[in-house]
Design a protein around this motif. Structure first.
Motif, mmCIF file in Angstrom:
data_model
loop_
_atom_site.group_PDB
_atom_site.id
_atom_site.type_symbol
_atom_site.label_atom_id
_atom_site.label_comp_id
_atom_site.label_asym_id
_atom_site.label_seq_id
_atom_site.Cartn_x
_atom_site.Cartn_y
_atom_site.Cartn_z
ATOM 1 N N ALA A 124 -10.736 10.183 -37.637
ATOM 2 C CA ALA A 124 -11.823 9.715 -38.492
ATOM 3 C C ALA A 124 -12.450 10.924 -39.167
ATOM 4 N N LEU A 125 -12.597 10.854 -40.468
ATOM 5 C CA LEU A 125 -13.212 11.978 -41.168
ATOM 6 C C LEU A 125 -14.659 12.145 -40.727
ATOM 7 N N LEU A 126 -15.376 11.023 -40.623
ATOM 8 C CA LEU A 126 -16.785 11.075 -40.222
ATOM 9 C C LEU A 126 -17.002 10.197 -38.998
ATOM 10 N N ASP A 127 -17.907 10.625 -38.156
ATOM 11 C CA ASP A 127 -18.225 9.863 -36.944
ATOM 12 C C ASP A 127 -19.741 9.701 -36.845
ATOM 13 N N LYS A 128 -20.194 8.439 -36.930
ATOM 14 C CA LYS A 128 -21.627 8.145 -36.719
ATOM 15 C C LYS A 128 -21.768 7.677 -35.281
ATOM 16 N N LYS A 129 -21.725 8.628 -34.367
ATOM 17 C CA LYS A 129 -21.703 8.315 -32.935
ATOM 18 C C LYS A 129 -22.894 7.459 -32.500
ATOM 19 N N CYS A 130 -24.048 7.749 -33.092
ATOM 20 C CA CYS A 130 -25.283 7.067 -32.695
ATOM 21 C C CYS A 130 -25.288 5.578 -33.025
ATOM 22 N N ARG A 131 -24.336 5.128 -33.824
ATOM 23 C CA ARG A 131 -24.297 3.735 -34.260
ATOM 24 C C ARG A 131 -23.323 2.871 -33.449
ATOM 25 N N ARG A 132 -22.655 3.491 -32.490
ATOM 26 C CA ARG A 132 -21.554 2.801 -31.814
ATOM 27 C C ARG A 132 -21.983 1.572 -31.029
ATOM 28 N N GLN A 133 -21.254 0.462 -31.221
ATOM 29 C CA GLN A 133 -21.462 -0.761 -30.432
ATOM 30 C C GLN A 133 -20.287 -1.018 -29.511
ATOM 31 N N GLN A 134 -19.125 -0.443 -29.836
ATOM 32 C CA GLN A 134 -17.927 -0.589 -29.016
ATOM 33 C C GLN A 134 -17.613 0.764 -28.391
ATOM 34 N N PRO A 135 -17.158 0.773 -27.132
ATOM 35 C CA PRO A 135 -16.867 2.054 -26.478
ATOM 36 C C PRO A 135 -15.556 2.658 -26.962
ATOM 37 N N ILE A 136 -15.561 3.189 -28.155
ATOM 38 C CA ILE A 136 -14.323 3.762 -28.700
ATOM 39 C C ILE A 136 -14.606 5.108 -29.346
ATOM 40 N N GLN A 137 -13.642 6.030 -29.207
ATOM 41 C CA GLN A 137 -13.797 7.362 -29.786
ATOM 42 C C GLN A 137 -12.559 7.715 -30.583
ATOM 43 N N ALA A 138 -12.748 8.585 -31.561
ATOM 44 C CA ALA A 138 -11.600 9.092 -32.310
ATOM 45 C C ALA A 138 -11.030 10.286 -31.569
ATOM 46 N N ASP A 139 -9.722 10.504 -31.684
ATOM 47 C CA ASP A 139 -9.074 11.673 -31.073
ATOM 48 C C ASP A 139 -9.338 12.914 -31.909
ATOM 49 N N TYR A 140 -9.473 12.709 -33.213
ATOM 50 C CA TYR A 140 -9.760 13.811 -34.139
ATOM 51 C C TYR A 140 -10.903 13.376 -35.052
ATOM 52 N N VAL A 141 -11.919 14.222 -35.146
ATOM 53 C CA VAL A 141 -13.078 13.905 -35.987
ATOM 54 C C VAL A 141 -13.332 15.070 -36.950
ATOM 55 N N GLY A 142 -13.548 14.727 -38.217
ATOM 56 C CA GLY A 142 -13.883 15.762 -39.195
ATOM 57 C C GLY A 142 -15.281 16.293 -38.976
ATOM 58 N N PHE A 143 -16.257 15.412 -39.149
ATOM 59 C CA PHE A 143 -17.665 15.786 -38.983
ATOM 60 C C PHE A 143 -18.413 14.665 -38.289
ATOM 61 N N GLU A 144 -19.301 15.038 -37.379
ATOM 62 C CA GLU A 144 -20.222 14.047 -36.824
ATOM 63 C C GLU A 144 -21.457 14.010 -37.727
ATOM 64 N N ILE A 145 -21.933 12.787 -38.057
ATOM 65 C CA ILE A 145 -23.114 12.684 -38.915
ATOM 66 C C ILE A 145 -24.152 11.759 -38.278
ATOM 67 N N SER A 146 -25.370 11.828 -38.774
ATOM 68 C CA SER A 146 -26.413 10.949 -38.260
ATOM 69 C C SER A 146 -26.362 9.610 -38.999
#
Ligand code: IMP
Ligand code: MG
Length: 171
Positions: A124-146
Motif C-alpha cells: 500500500a502506498l499510503l497507510d491510514k493506520k488510525c482508521r482501521r476497522q479490520q485487523p489487517i496490515q500491509a507487508d510493504y507501506v510507502g508512507f503512514e499518514i494521519s
C-alpha cells in the motif's frame, strides 16, 4: 487547485517507490510475481512500482466499489471486475493506493487466498493506520499518514485530481 496542500512531492514519492521496489525485488529474487492493481486509484502507483522491480512480473487488475462520490466509506465492498487469470501457485502482490478502514483489502485478500497462491503480499502506498476497522496490515507501506483525505498520484475525490503528480491534502 490552489486550495490543495502538498503532502508528498513527486520527488519524495519517486524515492519511496524506488525503495519499495528494491525491497520487493530482494524478497522475491529469482521468482516471478503477479502485480494485482486495485483500480483505479493504484494504477499510477503500480506502473511506477513495476518499473522499479528487478523481477519477472505480470499485471492483473481488480475493481471494487468503495466510496462512490463521497469521502466516507459505505462499509460495503462490491466486486466490479475480477482478475483475468487464476492466481493459483503464483506470487501475488496486491497493489493498493491507500489502506484505510481495511474493508477493501480484507475482502480482496480472502478472495485471492481462495485461489491458493504460492505467496500473497500487500503493498500500500499510503497507510491510514488510525482508521482501521479490520485487523489487517500491509507487508510493504510507502508512507503512514494521519486521518486526512488525500488526492493525486492516482487518488481521487469524485474522480477528480487523479492526474496530479504530487499527493495533496483536500481540505
Ligand atoms: P478501505 O476499504 O476503507 O481500506 O478503503 C480503501 C479505499 O478507499 C482506497 O483504495 C481508496 O480508494 C479509498 N480511500 C481511502 N482514503 C482515501 C483518501 O484519502 N483519498 C482517496 N481515496 C481514499
Ligand atoms: Mg482504491
Amino acid at each position: 487547485m490552489s486550495e490543495l496542500r502538498t503532502l508528498f512531492s513527486r520527488q519524495q514519492i519517486a524515492a519511496r517507490v524506488a525503495g519499495l521496489g528494491q525491497q520487493i525485488s530482494m524478497d522475491f529474487a529469482g521468482e516471478s510475481v503477479v502485480l494485482v492493481g486495485v483500480l483505479k486509484g493504484a494504477a499510477i502507483f503500480l506502473s511506477d512500482l513495476a518499473r522499479q522491480l528487478d523481477l519477472d512480473a505480470t499485471f492483473d487488475f481488480i475493481s471494487v466499489s468503495s466510496y462512490g462520490n463521497q469521502k466516507k466509506n459505505s462499509g460495503e465492498v462490491k466486486l466490479l471486475k475480477d482478475v483475468d487469470q487464476s492466481m493459483q501457485g503464483k506470487n501475488v502482490i496486491l497493489v493498493e493506493d491507500i489502506l484505510d478502514t481495511g474493508l477493501t483489502i480484507s475482502y480482496l485478500k480472502d478472495m485471492i487466498l481462495a485461489h491458493h497462491p504460492k505467496a500473497f503480499r500487500i503493498v500500500a502506498l499510503l497507510d491510514k493506520k488510525c482508521r482501521r476497522q479490520q485487523p489487517i496490515q500491509a507487508d510493504y507501506v510507502g508512507f503512514e499518514i494521519s486521518d486526512e483525505f488525500v488526492v493525486g498520484y492516482g487518488m481521487d475525490h469524485a474522480e477528480r485530481y487523479r492526474n496530479l503528480p504530487d499527493i495533496c491534502v483536500l481540505p
